[in-house]
Design a protein around this motif. Structure first.
Motif, PDB file in Angstrom:
ATOM      1  N   PHE A 113      26.416  35.161 -20.539  1.00 46.51           N
ATOM      2  CA  PHE A 113      25.358  34.314 -21.112  1.00 46.51           C
ATOM      3  C   PHE A 113      25.177  33.044 -20.302  1.00 46.51           C
ATOM      4  O   PHE A 113      24.075  32.677 -19.903  1.00 46.51           O
ATOM      5  CB  PHE A 113      25.707  33.991 -22.565  1.00 46.51           C
ATOM      6  N   TYR A 114      26.283  32.400 -20.013  1.00 35.92           N
ATOM      7  CA  TYR A 114      26.171  31.131 -19.299  1.00 35.92           C
ATOM      8  C   TYR A 114      25.820  31.333 -17.830  1.00 35.92           C
ATOM      9  O   TYR A 114      25.170  30.498 -17.215  1.00 35.92           O
ATOM     10  CB  TYR A 114      27.467  30.326 -19.443  1.00 35.92           C
ATOM     11  N   GLN A 115      26.253  32.440 -17.246  1.00 31.67           N
ATOM     12  CA  GLN A 115      25.887  32.690 -15.852  1.00 31.67           C
ATOM     13  C   GLN A 115      24.377  32.873 -15.723  1.00 31.67           C
ATOM     14  O   GLN A 115      23.770  32.481 -14.738  1.00 31.67           O
ATOM     15  CB  GLN A 115      26.596  33.952 -15.319  1.00 31.67           C
ATOM     16  N   ASP A 116      23.778  33.508 -16.758  1.00 28.95           N
ATOM     17  CA  ASP A 116      22.335  33.756 -16.707  1.00 28.95           C
ATOM     18  C   ASP A 116      21.531  32.522 -17.074  1.00 28.95           C
ATOM     19  O   ASP A 116      20.341  32.432 -16.763  1.00 28.95           O
ATOM     20  CB  ASP A 116      21.957  34.878 -17.688  1.00 28.95           C
ATOM     21  N   LEU A 117      22.141  31.621 -17.742  1.00 32.20           N
ATOM     22  CA  LEU A 117      21.396  30.498 -18.335  1.00 32.20           C
ATOM     23  C   LEU A 117      20.591  29.666 -17.330  1.00 32.20           C
ATOM     24  O   LEU A 117      19.407  29.403 -17.566  1.00 32.20           O
ATOM     25  CB  LEU A 117      22.372  29.616 -19.121  1.00 32.20           C
ATOM     26  N   PRO A 118      21.196  29.236 -16.203  1.00 31.13           N
ATOM     27  CA  PRO A 118      20.432  28.377 -15.279  1.00 31.13           C
ATOM     28  C   PRO A 118      19.128  29.028 -14.835  1.00 31.13           C
ATOM     29  O   PRO A 118      18.105  28.364 -14.721  1.00 31.13           O
ATOM     30  CB  PRO A 118      21.381  28.170 -14.102  1.00 31.13           C
ATOM     31  N   ARG A 119      19.174  30.329 -14.637  1.00 31.54           N
ATOM     32  CA  ARG A 119      17.984  31.026 -14.176  1.00 31.54           C
ATOM     33  C   ARG A 119      16.853  30.870 -15.196  1.00 31.54           C
ATOM     34  O   ARG A 119      15.722  30.566 -14.853  1.00 31.54           O
ATOM     35  CB  ARG A 119      18.321  32.508 -13.980  1.00 31.54           C
ATOM     36  N   HIS A 120      17.190  31.051 -16.467  1.00 27.23           N
ATOM     37  CA  HIS A 120      16.172  30.934 -17.509  1.00 27.23           C
ATOM     38  C   HIS A 120      15.614  29.517 -17.569  1.00 27.23           C
ATOM     39  O   HIS A 120      14.417  29.312 -17.739  1.00 27.23           O
ATOM     40  CB  HIS A 120      16.754  31.283 -18.878  1.00 27.23           C
ATOM     41  N   LEU A 121      16.510  28.546 -17.406  1.00 29.03           N
ATOM     42  CA  LEU A 121      16.053  27.171 -17.526  1.00 29.03           C
ATOM     43  C   LEU A 121      15.212  26.759 -16.329  1.00 29.03           C
ATOM     44  O   LEU A 121      14.244  26.017 -16.456  1.00 29.03           O
ATOM     45  CB  LEU A 121      17.255  26.225 -17.678  1.00 29.03           C
ATOM     46  N   GLU A 122      15.584  27.268 -15.152  1.00 33.21           N
ATOM     47  CA  GLU A 122      14.825  26.853 -13.974  1.00 33.21           C
ATOM     48  C   GLU A 122      13.435  27.448 -13.976  1.00 33.21           C
ATOM     49  O   GLU A 122      12.561  27.010 -13.230  1.00 33.21           O
ATOM     50  CB  GLU A 122      15.595  27.216 -12.698  1.00 33.21           C
ATOM     51  N   ALA A 123      13.224  28.440 -14.857  1.00 33.18           N
ATOM     52  CA  ALA A 123      11.883  29.007 -14.960  1.00 33.18           C
ATOM     53  C   ALA A 123      10.956  28.078 -15.729  1.00 33.18           C
ATOM     54  O   ALA A 123       9.736  28.230 -15.681  1.00 33.18           O
ATOM     55  CB  ALA A 123      11.959  30.365 -15.652  1.00 33.18           C
ATOM     56  N   VAL A 124      11.494  27.128 -16.455  1.00 31.34           N
ATOM     57  CA  VAL A 124      10.654  26.205 -17.229  1.00 31.34           C
ATOM     58  C   VAL A 124       9.929  25.274 -16.275  1.00 31.34           C
ATOM     59  O   VAL A 124      10.537  24.715 -15.364  1.00 31.34           O
ATOM     60  CB  VAL A 124      11.521  25.378 -18.200  1.00 31.34           C
ATOM     61  N   PRO A 125       8.604  25.120 -16.454  1.00 32.04           N
ATOM     62  CA  PRO A 125       7.869  24.239 -15.542  1.00 32.04           C
ATOM     63  C   PRO A 125       8.383  22.803 -15.637  1.00 32.04           C
ATOM     64  O   PRO A 125       8.660  22.291 -16.716  1.00 32.04           O
ATOM     65  CB  PRO A 125       6.416  24.323 -16.046  1.00 32.04           C
ATOM     66  N   GLY A 126       8.549  22.170 -14.468  1.00 34.58           N
ATOM     67  CA  GLY A 126       9.017  20.783 -14.428  1.00 34.58           C
ATOM     68  C   GLY A 126      10.498  20.680 -14.167  1.00 34.58           C
ATOM     69  O   GLY A 126      11.015  19.602 -13.897  1.00 34.58           O
ATOM     70  N   VAL A 127      11.194  21.814 -14.219  1.00 32.17           N
ATOM     71  CA  VAL A 127      12.638  21.784 -13.988  1.00 32.17           C
ATOM     72  C   VAL A 127      12.926  22.110 -12.533  1.00 32.17           C
ATOM     73  O   VAL A 127      12.498  23.133 -12.020  1.00 32.17           O
ATOM     74  CB  VAL A 127      13.350  22.819 -14.898  1.00 32.17           C
ATOM     75  N   ILE A 128      13.661  21.224 -11.878  1.00 30.56           N
ATOM     76  CA  ILE A 128      14.005  21.455 -10.476  1.00 30.56           C
ATOM     77  C   ILE A 128      15.267  22.316 -10.388  1.00 30.56           C
ATOM     78  O   ILE A 128      15.306  23.300  -9.661  1.00 30.56           O
ATOM     79  CB  ILE A 128      14.236  20.125  -9.739  1.00 30.56           C
ATOM     80  N   SER A 129      16.300  21.908 -11.104  1.00 31.44           N
ATOM     81  CA  SER A 129      17.508  22.734 -11.122  1.00 31.44           C
ATOM     82  C   SER A 129      18.278  22.469 -12.399  1.00 31.44           C
ATOM     83  O   SER A 129      18.155  21.417 -13.028  1.00 31.44           O
ATOM     84  CB  SER A 129      18.369  22.464  -9.882  1.00 31.44           C
ATOM     85  N   ALA A 130      19.086  23.471 -12.786  1.00 25.77           N
ATOM     86  CA  ALA A 130      19.823  23.346 -14.051  1.00 25.77           C
ATOM     87  C   ALA A 130      21.241  23.852 -13.878  1.00 25.77           C
ATOM     88  O   ALA A 130      21.478  24.803 -13.123  1.00 25.77           O
ATOM     89  CB  ALA A 130      19.119  24.137 -15.148  1.00 25.77           C
ATOM     90  N   SER A 131      22.172  23.222 -14.566  1.00 22.52           N
ATOM     91  CA  SER A 131      23.557  23.681 -14.551  1.00 22.52           C
ATOM     92  C   SER A 131      24.229  23.155 -15.807  1.00 22.52           C
ATOM     93  O   SER A 131      23.562  22.637 -16.695  1.00 22.52           O
ATOM     94  CB  SER A 131      24.267  23.178 -13.280  1.00 22.52           C
ATOM     95  N   ALA A 132      25.545  23.285 -15.875  1.00 22.03           N
ATOM     96  CA  ALA A 132      26.247  22.809 -17.066  1.00 22.03           C
ATOM     97  C   ALA A 132      27.702  22.547 -16.763  1.00 22.03           C
ATOM     98  O   ALA A 132      28.262  23.074 -15.791  1.00 22.03           O
ATOM     99  CB  ALA A 132      26.134  23.837 -18.191  1.00 22.03           C
ATOM    100  N   ALA A 133      28.304  21.742 -17.608  1.00 24.10           N
ATOM    101  CA  ALA A 133      29.751  21.496 -17.547  1.00 24.10           C
ATOM    102  C   ALA A 133      30.203  21.268 -18.976  1.00 24.10           C
ATOM    103  O   ALA A 133      29.381  20.938 -19.834  1.00 24.10           O
ATOM    104  CB  ALA A 133      30.050  20.259 -16.700  1.00 24.10           C
ATOM    105  N   ASN A 134      31.493  21.453 -19.257  1.00 24.80           N
ATOM    106  CA  ASN A 134      31.881  21.243 -20.668  1.00 24.80           C
ATOM    107  C   ASN A 134      32.040  19.770 -21.007  1.00 24.80           C
ATOM    108  O   ASN A 134      31.950  19.376 -22.160  1.00 24.80           O
ATOM    109  CB  ASN A 134      33.135  22.047 -21.048  1.00 24.80           C
ATOM    110  N   THR A 135      32.280  18.930 -20.007  1.00 28.46           N
ATOM    111  CA  THR A 135      32.219  17.480 -20.255  1.00 28.46           C
ATOM    112  C   THR A 135      31.480  16.841 -19.087  1.00 28.46           C
ATOM    113  O   THR A 135      31.614  17.263 -17.942  1.00 28.46           O
ATOM    114  CB  THR A 135      33.614  16.823 -20.339  1.00 28.46           C
ATOM    115  N   LEU A 136      30.702  15.824 -19.391  1.00 31.91           N
ATOM    116  CA  LEU A 136      29.885  15.185 -18.375  1.00 31.91           C
ATOM    117  C   LEU A 136      30.445  13.822 -17.976  1.00 31.91           C
ATOM    118  O   LEU A 136      31.206  13.221 -18.735  1.00 31.91           O
ATOM    119  CB  LEU A 136      28.458  14.997 -18.905  1.00 31.91           C
TER     120      LEU A 136
END
Lengths: 879, 110
Positions: free
Chosen positions: A553-576
């Motif tokens: 699920f999380y491996q696929d997630l960035p791809r889905h988010l980067e498809a949103v218009p206006g998004v350059i890149s997406a990723s995640a971490a458990n703490t920021l």
């Protein structure tokens, strides 16, 4: 009138008077009888017999007169006070300027101090909603080498302490978690706490309704819940059959077994649900994972130091049996209250102190004004004294006036206090802890009354006493009276000004230092690009997605988010970064050994691929995580620059080396495949010295913080991002959407808050001190009209006179400055707690303070000085 | 002290009346009462003094040391404005009281 002026006789005098009177009667009777021919002895005997029971009658008369004298005394005193009140009211109405200033000052001052007192009392002194709360402690860990402290402890250590400690009467641990609660079709995130049976026992609180979890419910599955009183009222409408209901937690219906009493807080006001102990999977149950909060109740006969020593021993014994993963730490035992209140304690105390100081300056100003008023009434007071009014009646008059002002100010202040309290509670960034404990009650009102009394003493009674002490009060020679009494008064007012300046300098210095610290914090580079970064936390419940599917699920997630218009890149971490909350563990390096605990623990987190590119963290050597790192051998890790340099010399040399962070020895080594730039992970105030990053598949985690770099305004992209996420999974828990800029601002909000307030108070203090200088200089110029006129007639230039006046004010300010600096240096250690990279003796701050003070002194003294220089000597001398 | 409550109130009334002709000392007041009631009321002389002091406490009379006709010192009492007012009130009250009782007593059995 004669009645009032008649002096009441003393007891002996009274008896004698009565005796005289009664005796006189008997004598008259005796005379009469003797005139009728009776012998003197016989006449007297008859007279006395005719009189009656002499003793009883005399006693009755005495009692009557004694009561009369007492009544007269009281009435006399009451009459004079009533007179004072009437006279005082008239004067106060006539000098409406002074009255307004005094009332405003008192109302604001008392209101502010009382409001702050209610907060200070609630946070620091009012007993917590647990029985005998002084024995409750929180047990944490700290690292001596790195100076970090306040970590949670590990589950094995917690269980060990519960089992072995004798100094604790009861103890257990808590895991804090946020759960999704559904009610009436709406889902919201709610703070919850899972407590072990020992923790419930330590707290010692019984539910208002229902019961605590029993043995069957303590199976770790979270199959029962206790709700807060507030939750019961708000969400369930206070329904009487609450114990038959359930709470929809994360898609499961959990039966309610109890309602906690109103006012129960643990660990914070936001926690609304309490669960029995949860069973975490084994990876969480090792000594390197500091994940739980331990709370315990100390035995009455064991001191905190003894308890700390015992727990330290238990910890070290545990290390012997399972060495390596958590060595060299120090156990910290803190009273629960102190831990719950945290940093807000210092901030609130500081504000309280600052407001108190301002109140002092304001009272000093009022005292100065009062002295001036007394001066203008010197003729009236002298006449009173000449008429035999006595010095104390004058003091009484002035005190009654001051008391009336004080009473009015106190009432107004008491009305203002709740407003101040609400302001502080609302304005304090991140919210104050224990807010349900904060309220206005009898104690606060008593404090307001005491403050009013103190103020009255300072600005009312002291000047009054001073006024009568000045010599020759009884002399009606107005000129002489003014000269001598005036000198005394001026000296007193000048002393007041020096005092005010000293206090203002202390506040101004503190304000400048704190402001410089704040500026320094803001100037620190974060280590990544903070611009246009959307931040959002998500969480997948266990029953929505099985463990095996979470990784995908999380491996696929960035791809889905980067498809949103206006998004350059997406990723995640458990703490920021900046927002903290990182996990820490001991670091081991292959083929190296160092003494346990000599290194600070390394922080670790899981990240998705392209995390560093999305965040704008520079990659210094090696590569980012990608599809290769799917949770199989070889296991990989990325470290930060400082860690690389410290242990391997330079960044490139670290590649290929192997390390372990926060895991037992039997876990596999991780190979370093990349080195990135340092980032301020905990807060802006410190770089994370040893940071490690692992790919998410290696240590899957269900709650992640998404970071999305957007083209334009991140907030504009937020709705589209939410829709995309919802399209993936309807039941995902979505946290609040925010931007990284916003999060950073929130992280410095407490510091900003105290800085802003302190600077505002400093400005106010300087303004009041300037008013004081103006008042004293102005008055002094008036008093010295003749002398200045003579000087002018003798050839002194206008600029010379100006310089003379300003110079004298400057001397006052200078003395105040020196005293203020002395005090500031004396409390240096206290100040340093608020400062960041700025020493308490910072020359620039001192320089700024001195310059500002010089400027306002000049300004305040200039106007009266100009007036003095301009006055016509001939006119003045003619007076 | 002998007598009923009515008696004590009566004494106060008599004292106030005695003073309407000017200040008197305690002995003279006693003498006036004896004379003007035709010796009907026999009171112990000392009883006057608590009554006088009570009147003084209530502000109905003023007191002052002075010298008598026989050149002895004595305490003189004088009626105050409030005392005069009280005398008028009590006097009319007494007269109404006496008239009422008298009317009741003078009824014969028909």
């Amino acid at each position: 009138m004669k009645r009032l002026l008649r002096l009441s006789l003393g007891v002996a005098d009274r008896r004698r008077d009565i005796e005289r009177e009664l005796r006189a009667h008997i004598e008259q009777r005796t005379d009469e009888l003797m005139a009728g021919g009776v012998s003197p002895a016989e006449a007297r005997r008859e007279a006395e017999a005719a009189f009656g029971d002499y003793g009883a009658i005399a006693e009755t008369c005495n009692t009557i007169r004694r009561d009369r004298d007492r009544e007269r005394r009281w009435r006399g005193a009451w009459d004079s006070i009533r007179q004072d009140v009437r006279h005082g009211l008239r004067l106060l109405v006539r000098n409406s300027g002074f009255t307004t200033v005094a009332l405003l000052t008192l109302a604001l001052g008392i209101g502010a101090t009382a409001g702050l007192f209610s907060v200070v009392y609630a946070l620091l002194l009012r007993p917590l909603p647990f029985p005998d709360d002084s024995r409750l402690v929180r047990v944490g860990e700290g690292n001596l080498a790195s100076g970090e402290s306040g970590f949670g402890i590990s589950i094995p250590l917690a269980e060990q302490i519960t089992a072995e400690s004798r100094g604790l009467e009861a103890g257990g641990y808590r895991i804090g978690l946020a759960v999704q609660v559904r009610s009436g079709g709406e889902a919201r995130e709610v703070q919850a706490a899972a407590l072990t049976a020992g923790a419930y026992k330590a707290l010692g609180v019984s539910p208002q309704l229902g019961r605590l979890p029993d043995a069957t419910e303590n199976d770790g599955q979270g199959s029962a819940v206790l709700i807060s009183h507030g939750y019961w009222q708000r969400e369930l409408g206070g329904a009487a059959d609450v114990l038959r209901g359930t709470v929809q937690i994360n898609t499961r219906a959990v039966p309610i077994i109890g309602v906690m009493p109103a006012g129960f807080i643990f660990p914070s006001v936001e926690t609304e649900l309490w669960l029995p102990a949860l069973r975490l999977d084994d990876r969480m149950r090792n000594r390197g994972v500091h994940i739980v909060e331990f709370v315990g109740r100390r035995r009455p006969d064991v001191s905190q130091a003894e308890l700390q020593a015992e727990l330290q021993r238990i910890y070290e014994n545990g290390q012997l049996s399972e060495p390596g993963s958590d060595a060299g730490h120090r156990i910290e035992v803190v009273p629960l209250r102190r831990w719950m209140v945290g940093d807000s304690r210092v901030a609130v105390l500081m504000l309280f102190g600052a407001v108190g100081l301002i109140m002092l300056i304001a009272c000093a100003n009022l005292a100065g004004l009062q002295l001036a008023r007394v001066a203008s009434r010197s003729r009236e007071l002298a006449v009173r004294a000449a008429l035999g009014a006595g010095r104390w009646s004058i003091v009484r008059q002035l005190t009654v006036e001051a008391l009336m002002l004080g009473l009015a100010g106190c009432v107004m202040g008491a009305l203002l206090a709740p407003v101040v309290q609400t302001l502080i509670v609302r304005a304090y960034p991140g919210g104050l802890p224990l807010t349900t404990q904060i309220r206005i009650d009898a104690r606060v009102l008593l404090f307001a009354a005491a403050t009013a009394l103190l103020a009255v003493l300072l600005f009312g009674v002291l000047p009054a006493l001073h006024a009568i002490r000045s010599r020759r009060l009884a002399s009606l020679q107005a000129g002489m009276l003014r000269a001598t009494a005036g000198v005394d008064r001026q000296r007193a007012r000048r002393a007041l000004v020096v005092f005010e300046v000293a206090v203002a300098v202390v506040l101004a210095l503190s304000g400048t230092l704190v402001a410089r610290s704040f500026a320094r914090v803001l100037s620190k580079p974060a280590g990544f690009d903070t611009d246009r970064l959307l931040v959002l936390s998500i969480s997948i419940a266990r029953d929505r997605l099985a463990d095996e599917r979470v990784v995908q699920f999380y491996q696929d997630l960035p791809r889905h988010l980067e498809a949103v218009p206006g998004v350059i890149s997406a990723s995640a971490a458990n703490t920021l970064p900046i927002t903290g909350g990182d996990s820490h563990g001991s670091l081991s390096i292959e083929k190296r050994s160092f003494s346990p605990g000599s290194e600070p623990p390394a922080s670790y987190r899981r990240v998705l691929p392209n995390y560093f590119r999305t965040m704008g963290i520079p990659l210094l050597a090696g590569r980012e995580f990608d599809a290769r790192d799917a949770g199989r051998e070889p296991f990989v890790v990325i470290i930060n620059e400082t860690l690389a340099r410290q242990h391997f010399g330079q960044a490139s040399a670290a590649l290929g080396q192997r390390i372990k962070v926060g895991v037992p020895d039997n876990e596999p080594w991780l190979t370093i495949v990349g080195v990135v730039g340092d980032v301020r992970n905990e807060s802006l105030e410190a770089m994370d010295p040893q940071a490690t990053y692992e790919p998410h598949p290696q240590r899957p985690w269900r709650s992640m913080q998404l970071v999305i770099r957007t083209q334009g305004d991140p907030v504009a992209t937020a709705p589209a991002v939410r829709r995309a996420l919802r399209a993936l999974d309807q039941f995902m828990t979505l946290g609040e959407v925010s931007t990284m800029r916003h999060r950073i601002a929130d992280s410095v909000a407490p510091r900003r808050f105290t800085t802003q307030l302190l600077v505002a108070f400093a400005a106010l203090a300087l303004l009041l001190a300037a008013l004081g200088i103006y008042g004293v200089t102005s008055y002094g110029v008036n008093e010295r009209r003749r002398e200045l006129g003579i000087r002018s007639a003798l050839g002194a230039s206008t600029s010379g006179i100006r310089a003379l006046i300003i110079g004298q004010s400057a001397v006052l300010a200078g003395i105040g400055l020196l005293i203020g600096i002395g005090v500031a240096l004396a409390v240096q250690q206290f100040l340093e707690r608020f400062l960041f990279e700025v020493p308490a003796t910072d020359p620039l701050s001192f320089g700024i303070t001195v310059s500002v003070l010089a400027a306002i002194t000049l300004l305040a003294a200039y106007l009266p000085a100009r007036r003095a220089a301009r006055s016509d000597p001939a006119a003045v001398l003619r007076e | 002290m002998a007598g009923s409550d009515l008696f004590v109130g009566t004494l106060d009334l008599l004292i106030l009346k005695a003073l309407t002709w000017g200040p008197l000392h305690g002995y003279a007041i006693g003498r006036w009462i004896r004379q003007s009631t035709h010796d009907e009321l026999k009171i112990q002389e000392g009883v006057l003094y608590p009554a006088l002091h009570r009147l003084e406490r209530r502000g109905l009379v003023d007191e002052e040391w002075g010298v008598t006709e026989t050149n002895r010192e004595a305490k003189f009492y004088r009626l105050t404005t409030a005392g005069r007012r009280e005398l008028r009130q009590q006097q009319s009250h007494w007269q109404r009281h006496v008239a009422a009782v008298g009317a009741a007593l003078s009824l014969t059995r028909a």
